[in-house]
Design a protein around this motif. Structure first.
Motif, PDB file in Angstrom:
ATOM      1  N   LEU A  39      -8.506 -25.345   1.873  1.00 12.65           N
ATOM      2  CA  LEU A  39      -7.525 -24.544   1.132  1.00 12.65           C
ATOM      3  C   LEU A  39      -7.503 -23.094   1.613  1.00 12.65           C
ATOM      4  N   ALA A  40      -8.665 -22.528   1.893  1.00  9.12           N
ATOM      5  CA  ALA A  40      -8.709 -21.152   2.388  1.00  9.12           C
ATOM      6  C   ALA A  40      -8.060 -21.049   3.759  1.00  9.12           C
ATOM      7  N   SER A  41      -8.318 -22.015   4.612  1.00 10.65           N
ATOM      8  CA  SER A  41      -7.710 -22.010   5.948  1.00 10.65           C
ATOM      9  C   SER A  41      -6.193 -22.111   5.864  1.00 10.65           C
ATOM     10  N   LEU A  42      -5.716 -22.996   4.999  1.00 12.56           N
ATOM     11  CA  LEU A  42      -4.265 -23.130   4.830  1.00 12.56           C
ATOM     12  C   LEU A  42      -3.647 -21.849   4.262  1.00 12.56           C
ATOM     13  N   ALA A  43      -4.322 -21.243   3.297  1.00 10.53           N
ATOM     14  CA  ALA A  43      -3.805 -20.006   2.706  1.00 10.53           C
ATOM     15  C   ALA A  43      -3.742 -18.893   3.758  1.00 10.53           C
ATOM     16  N   LEU A  44      -4.766 -18.775   4.565  1.00  8.41           N
ATOM     17  CA  LEU A  44      -4.763 -17.748   5.613  1.00  8.41           C
ATOM     18  C   LEU A  44      -3.708 -18.051   6.667  1.00  8.41           C
ATOM     19  N   TRP A  45      -3.537 -19.322   6.995  1.00 10.35           N
ATOM     20  CA  TRP A  45      -2.538 -19.716   7.987  1.00 10.35           C
ATOM     21  C   TRP A  45      -1.121 -19.432   7.489  1.00 10.35           C
ATOM     22  N   ARG A  46      -0.924 -19.558   6.172  1.00 12.19           N
ATOM     23  CA  ARG A  46       0.395 -19.302   5.586  1.00 12.19           C
ATOM     24  C   ARG A  46       0.582 -17.839   5.181  1.00 12.19           C
ATOM     25  N   SER A  47      -0.302 -16.982   5.619  1.00 12.84           N
ATOM     26  CA  SER A  47      -0.208 -15.532   5.403  1.00 12.84           C
ATOM     27  C   SER A  47      -0.161 -15.171   3.915  1.00 12.84           C
ATOM     28  N   THR A  48      -1.189 -15.547   3.212  1.00 12.15           N
ATOM     29  CA  THR A  48      -1.267 -15.220   1.796  1.00 12.15           C
ATOM     30  C   THR A  48      -1.411 -13.711   1.596  1.00 12.15           C
ATOM     31  N   LEU A  56     -13.026 -15.030   1.019  1.00 11.97           N
ATOM     32  CA  LEU A  56     -14.188 -15.281   0.176  1.00 11.97           C
ATOM     33  C   LEU A  56     -14.310 -16.778  -0.134  1.00 11.97           C
ATOM     34  N   GLY A  57     -13.197 -17.449  -0.360  1.00 10.92           N
ATOM     35  CA  GLY A  57     -13.214 -18.893  -0.571  1.00 10.92           C
ATOM     36  C   GLY A  57     -13.723 -19.631   0.656  1.00 10.92           C
ATOM     37  N   LEU A  58     -13.323 -19.170   1.836  1.00 11.92           N
ATOM     38  CA  LEU A  58     -13.806 -19.760   3.082  1.00 11.92           C
ATOM     39  C   LEU A  58     -15.311 -19.561   3.219  1.00 11.92           C
ATOM     40  N   PHE A  59     -15.770 -18.351   2.950  1.00 10.61           N
ATOM     41  CA  PHE A  59     -17.197 -18.044   3.010  1.00 10.61           C
ATOM     42  C   PHE A  59     -17.990 -18.887   2.015  1.00 10.61           C
TER      43      PHE A  59
END
Length: 84
Positions: A39-48, A56-59
């Motif tokens: 979910l964190a990767s997708l959010a970052l990829w979609r430019s949240t 922080l979620g990824l970590f």
């Protein structure tokens, strides 16, 4: 309006990754850790707009898996618990 909805979805994924990563430190880290990472990767990829929360979620998701590996290594079993 699709851009607004996509942004809102990405922000929701960032928050969800943070919550799942945090919960994964306590319970079900084998399941919740990878979910937080995805979910964190997708959010970052979609430019949240909530990049910090997604990071922080990824970590936390990665930390979930590290904690699981350490505890499983210490107990020499796939299941672990806090009781001695």
């Amino acid at each position: 309006m699709p851009a607004v909805r996509q942004q809102r979805d990405a922000d929701g994924m960032a928050v969800a990754s943070f919550v799942l990563g945090l919960l994964g430190l306590l319970v079900l880290n084998l399941v919740l850790g990878p979910m937080a990472i995805v979910l964190a990767s997708l959010a970052l990829w979609r430019s949240t707009a909530r990049r910090g929360r997604a990071a922080l979620g990824l970590f936390l998701g990665i930390t979930d898996l590290v904690v699981l590996a350490v505890l499983v290594g210490a107990d020499r079993t796939v299941s672990w618990g806090l009781a001695g």
